[in-house]
Design an enzyme around this catalytic site. Structure first.
Site, PDB file in Angstrom:
ATOM      1  N   HIS A  70      -2.768 -13.628  -0.165  1.00 41.32           N
ATOM      2  CA  HIS A  70      -4.210 -13.786  -0.459  1.00 41.32           C
ATOM      3  C   HIS A  70      -4.482 -15.031  -1.300  1.00 41.32           C
ATOM      4  O   HIS A  70      -5.378 -15.037  -2.153  1.00 41.32           O
ATOM      5  CB  HIS A  70      -4.768 -12.551  -1.186  1.00 41.32           C
ATOM      6  N   ASN A 143      -9.178  -4.385   2.041  1.00 43.00           N
ATOM      7  CA  ASN A 143      -9.079  -5.352   3.135  1.00 43.00           C
ATOM      8  C   ASN A 143     -10.217  -5.120   4.127  1.00 43.00           C
ATOM      9  O   ASN A 143     -10.941  -4.134   4.016  1.00 43.00           O
ATOM     10  CB  ASN A 143      -7.753  -5.174   3.879  1.00 43.00           C
ATOM     11  N   HIS A 334      -6.604  -5.377  -9.692  1.00 41.49           N
ATOM     12  CA  HIS A 334      -5.485  -4.432  -9.807  1.00 41.49           C
ATOM     13  C   HIS A 334      -5.976  -3.038  -9.405  1.00 41.49           C
ATOM     14  O   HIS A 334      -6.919  -2.527 -10.033  1.00 41.49           O
ATOM     15  CB  HIS A 334      -5.006  -4.424 -11.262  1.00 41.49           C
ATOM     16  N   TYR A 357       0.541  -5.520  -9.287  1.00 39.12           N
ATOM     17  CA  TYR A 357      -0.575  -6.434  -9.569  1.00 39.12           C
ATOM     18  C   TYR A 357      -0.535  -7.013 -10.986  1.00 39.12           C
ATOM     19  O   TYR A 357      -0.775  -8.201 -11.176  1.00 39.12           O
ATOM     20  CB  TYR A 357      -1.922  -5.759  -9.251  1.00 39.12           C
TER      21      TYR A 357
END
Ligand code: HDE
Length: 665
Positions: A70, A143, A334, A357
């Site tokens: 990403h 997503n 996160h 994360y």
């Protein structure tokens, strides 16, 4: 830890920014910034030039590591409003109080490519939302595809190594058209379902504004009484879900690599604020095992026809960032950033994300204090006994930094659950420690088949194009064959068609899942279609009639349709300014075109403009006098979605259909 001193420091810095004197980082006003200090005008630079050294050192360290996945993203600010209190499911205050607007920051991203990759590559898109609530930051890091490639987080490094450019030559950038990805696909059949989505039109969103978002995992909502339900989160774009065609995406990649980010930025600047409704699917604990899939398996979706999506609120993006690095690049999402009333399920993919994360931010943002960066700070007070570390910007005062303490009245103290303190859901666990896949996670193909069954014929054709392009680029025949053999489990005919296109033998085994189950919600054909913010290129010459154009423009603006006048040269037509030329834009950037002038010279770029709009199934309009120009191309003037514009209404009615898939090419 936002104390008075902190505020003073910020005020000081703000004032400092407004002061236009150029200084060193120590506040020294400089009389010269163009030339380094040298021994004579033609002599060597001196080591004592502290200003040069400071400026250059800072520049040398301007970059931070990009995200492992990403990396290429674009963000914006906005707000979330709740339609109706969700108290029955959750005690999260931002989901209880309809009178409050919760500030949000959203970052959209591609997954595979580096920060400088193209926007329109075939890939999943990240859809990460940070809600700045009064109870702390809540991050919904999702997503645009509702399922994931793998089931257990421990396989994520393997997946990403297979997806990313290959290590020996760093090819390809941005997509998955290479051997290692397809080898992974064939050897890890759990990835079949999500790969069907990425090879479909879902892998090519036309606009971030027209993309669905999914939390993917099953989460829990917990109410005041401590009762929990399972939940999946959805973002539904109010403009509907729309795609690019692969040929279009590839042309745009060359002509405008920033296509999606520019669209988001400009829409917000114009006041066309993108909107999504937040939806939840809820499954009661008692129904956990009543489905033909395991609700903890992240490669499975909950068909909307079985578990309806309840729309509970709306998010509007209404402010671009002031500085992309400070905000979009430094934002740290996160899935473990929670508020009371939302909790995790035991989805093994989610569980692993909860570690990754924060860990990744330590190297990306350079230490444990990244929560102090303005974009990451909660809007509510926050305090604990964590101290010091790299890039500490708070000046913690007082003698104590431990819990419990008597010296400082046990400040900061914990908060009882009844007063808003977080406690994890009291789930009973009674099990053996094992490294294994649950039996209930072993059906890899049924939902891939359901997805395929749900697609319209054009969508199926596009899926075949996607597979054929990507597999066709693989170097090893055995990789192609293994991949096709895997697809054969989903649909025999699909596998045979792809095999033929890429030149490998069609699979002979009869392993196809026998199911005609469909979920109409999965087809983008059934999405919302409206004129708002669609865009039209109006092809003109300097001899075009101003009045005629003004009539057309009025019809467009009355219907919230965007337009650009495009000519061979940037020119004016009476009071109208032609801002775009055949050099600067292309028909792939628009939803439709109108040819208004017979004299439009049919030079190759103009012809291509019209013919590309035709083969991308877009609405083509022509005025009576421009009919000849159309006839000089391969476009049929009486084709589907090709209109003689006598009244702009006729054109707009066709434009609202968006793509004319029935057009014969
Ligand atoms: Fe991520 N993912 N991910 N992911 N992910 C990251 O975190 C990871 C997964 C998603 O705009 C990283 O800050 C693991 C699913 C988005 O800043 C990293 C696993 C979903 C973003 C990471 C997953 C996502 C990330 C890289 C498997 C959809 C961008 C940089 C267990 C629900 C957020 C970073 C942004 C980013 C790890 C799987 C979405 C490395 C270990 C499933 C949207 O921590």
């Amino acid at each position: 830890m936002t104390n008075e001193k902190d505020k003073q420091l910020e005020d000081f810095r703000r004032k400092h920014d407004e002061n236009s004197a150029l200084t060193t980082n120590q506040g020294l006003k400089m009389a010269e910034d163009e030339f380094s200090l040298k021994a004579g005008e033609r002599g060597p630079t001196l080591l004592e030039d502290f200003h040069f050294r400071e400026k250059m050192t800072h520049f040398d360290h301007e970059r931070i590591p990009e995200r492992i996945v990403h990396a290429r993203g674009y963000g914006a600010h906005g707000e979330f409003e709740l339609y109706e209190s969700q108290e029955k499911y959750t005690k999260a205050k931002f989901l209880n109080d309809t009178s409050k607007k919760t500030p949000v920051f959203v970052r959209f991203s591609t997954v595979q490519g580096s920060r400088g990759a193209n926007d329109t590559v075939r890939d999943a898109r990240g859809f990460a939302v940070k809600f700045y609530t009064e109870e702390g930051n809540y991050d919904l890091v999702g997503n645009n595809i509702p399922v994931f490639f793998i089931q257990d987080a421990i396989k994520f490094p393997d997946l990403v190594h297979a997806v990313k450019p290959e290590p020996h030559n760093e090819i390809p950038q941005g997509g998955t058209a290479h051997d290692t990805f397809w080898d992974f696909f064939a050897q890890n059949p759990e990835s079949t379902h999500m790969t069907m989505w990425t090879m479909s039109d879902r892998g090519l969103p036309k606009s971030y504004r027209m993309m669905e978002g999914f939390g993917v995992h099953t989460f829990r909502l917990v109410n005041k009484e401590g009762k929990s339900v399972f939940v999946k989160f959805h973002w539904k774009p109010l403009l509907g879900t729309h795609q690019l065609i692969w040929d279009e995406a590839q042309i745009i990649a060359g002509k405008n690599p920033d296509f999606n980010r520019e669209d988001l930025y400009e829409s917000i600047e114009k006041g066309d604020y993108p909107e999504w409704e937040l939806g939840i699917q809820v499954i009661e604990e008692k129904d956990e095992f009543n489905f033909d899939f395991d609700i903890l398996d992240p490669t499975k979706l909950w068909p909307e026809e079985e578990v309806p999506v309840q729309v509970i609120g709306k998010m509007t993006l209404n402010r671009n960032v002031d500085n992309v690095f400070a905000e979009t690049e430094q934002v740290a999402f996160h899935p473990g950033h929670l508020v009371p009333g939302i909790d995790f399920s035991n989805d093994p993919l989610l569980q692993g994300r909860l570690f990754s994360y924060t860990d990744t931010q330590l190297s990306r943002l350079g230490g444990p204090n990244f929560h102090q960066l303005p974009i990451n700070r909660p809007v509510c007070p926050f305090a604990n006994n964590q101290r010091d570390g790299m890039h500490q910007t708070f000046v913690h005062t007082g003698q104590t930094s431990y819990h419990n303490n008597a010296i400082n009245g046990n400040h900061p103290h914990t908060t009882p659950v009844e007063e808003g303190g977080f406690e994890s859901y009291h789930e009973k666990i009674d099990a053996h420690k094992v490294r294994a896949r649950s039996e209930s996670f072993k059906d890899f193909y049924s939902q891939a088949k359901m997805f395929y069954n749900s697609l319209s014929q054009p969508e199926k054709d596009h899926l075949i194009d996607g597979f054929s392009f990507e597999l066709g680029k693989c170097k090893h025949d055995f990789v192609k064959e293994n991949a096709v053999n895997n697809i054969n489990h989903v649909d025999k005919e699909l596998a045979a068609t792809i095999a033929k296109r890429i030149g490998v033998k069609p699979p002979s085994e009869d392993v196809e899942v026998k199911s005609d189950k469909k979920s109409p919600a999965l087809s983008m054909e059934n999405t919302v279609k409206k004129l708002d913010t669609l865009s039209v290129a109006v092809l003109v010459t300097e001899d075009s009639k101003e009045d005629e154009l003004k009539g057309l423009i009025k019809a467009f603006t009355d219907n919230k349709v965007n337009y650009k006048l495009v000519a061979k040269e940037a020119t004016t037509i009476g009071s109208l300014k032609v801002t775009e030329t055949f050099d600067t834009v292309h028909s792939t950037f628009f939803d439709g075109i109108v040819v208004v002038d017979a004299k439009l010279p049919l030079l190759p770029p103009v012809k291509d403009y019209i013919e590309a709009a035709n083969r991308h199934f877009k609405t083509i309009g022509y005025t009576t006098q421009a009919k000849e120009a159309i006839e000089a191309t391969s476009v049929k003037p009486d084709g589907v979605g090709i209109v003689e514009v006598k009244d702009a209404k006729d054109y707009l009615a066709e434009l609202a259909i968006i793509r004319h898939w029935d057009r014969k090419l």
